[in-house]
Design an enzyme around this catalytic site. Structure first.
Site: not given
Ligand code: C5P
Length: 288
Positions: A15, A95, A98-99, A102, A104, A137
């Site tokens: 995405k 990758p 990478a944002g 992938g 997810s 995500d």
């Molecule tokens: O949900 P995910 O494990 O991808 O998020 C990684 C980290 O990014 C979380 O532990 C949190 O610190 C931060 N995050 C956040 N707010 C979001 C998504 C992620 O603060 N909406």
């Protein structure tokens, strides 16, 4: 009987964020955000084959130890008392760190595939709750296409598909920690979400949609100067809009055509990973 007949093949697409604004911090430590997310044509490939144990192999050895695919499989097995296993093979093209979502996307494909393979018959709403437990995500990838996303990522509202749109993805090769980027974010960088909602309205009205804003860019650039350098180089060479995807460092440039995308990619340093991609209208793909 053909021994491979039961193997199911999936494509787990990447995405990009066409817009991303952080609205504020939540009591649980996460952040509320609003975003327009777009599934694109770059994908990882997964295969799922019935087995007695849970087995996992991956083209990227760094991901064999811990990854969202095995996390998703274990969560499903544990929650629903599944005694069967599965042999899962993952071929990575997106990758990591990478944002581009992938990991997810791989996790969402795993939930969909094992829901079928293990005959759990979970409705989409149950899969969505499990998806949100795995990562912010992941719920988006159960819907895919173009969607407006809110909360910490668990509210996903599908939008009409964009016309064919081309993008160049450029990654300077640094692995970014999403957690660190959110921790670096300053309240002054939060915003009300107006730019994202305006973009979603344009898409609903079937008006041309351009890349908008990313409220995480400044925090990313403070932590990872190589990401800012990449953004500057792409902006210098690009005729159109340029934006960081998610928590970065991948930079997205919107281009008119695949040919313009190839041209832009050829002007960038060879050390950068690049991919010319287009928008994809569907969700997690079962290619069997
Ligand atoms: O949900 P995910 O494990 O991808 O998020 C990684 C980290 O990014 C979380 O532990 C949190 O610190 C931060 N995050 C956040 N707010 C979001 C998504 C992620 O603060 N909406």
């Amino acid at each position: 009987m053909n021994a491979t007949a039961d193997i199911r093949l999936y494509q787990a697409h990447a995405k990009i964020n066409l817009s991303l604004e952080i609205v504020g911090r939540r009591p649980d430590g996460y952040h509320d955000l609003v975003s327009v997310m777009q599934e694109v044509s770059l994908f990882d490939s997964l295969s799922f084959e019935p087995a007695t144990e849970l087995e996992f192999s991956c083209s990227d050895p760094d991901l064999v130890g811990g990854n969202l695919v095995t996390q998703a499989a274990r969560l499903l097995a544990h929650r629903f008392g599944v005694t069967q296993g599965c042999c899962i093979q993952l071929h990575k093209r997106i990758p990591a760190g990478a944002g581009l979502g992938g990991g997810s996307s791989d996790a969402a494909a795993t939930l969909v595939a094992l829901n079928r393979l293990w005959d759990l018959q979970l409705p989409p709403s149950d899969l969505s709750v499990l998806a949100a437990e795995i990562g912010s995500d992941v719920p988006f990838f159960l819907t895919g296409g173009t969607a407006e996303v809110a909360g910490r990522g668990e509210y996903v509202c599908p939008l009409p598909s964009l016309p064919e749109t081309w993008y160049v993805l450029v990654n300077p090769g640094v692995h970014v920690s999403t957690r660190d980027v959110f921790a670096e974010l300053r309240p002054a960088e939060w915003s009300a979400g107006n730019a994202t909602r305006a973009l979603a309205e344009e898409i609903r009205d079937i008006r041309p949609a351009r890349l908008s804003v990313n409220g995480l860019s400044s925090a990313l650039f403070r932590l990872y100067p190589a990401a800012e350098e990449c953004f500057r180089r792409v902006s210098d060479q690009s005729q159109g809009r340029v934006m960081v995807s998610g928590s970065g460092p991948t930079v997205v440039a919107q281009v008119e055509s695949r040919r313009d995308g190839d041209r832009l990619a050829s002007l960038l340093p060879e050390s950068y990973w690049t991919a010319v991609v287009h928008n994809v209208a569907r969700g997690v793909g079962d290619s069997t």
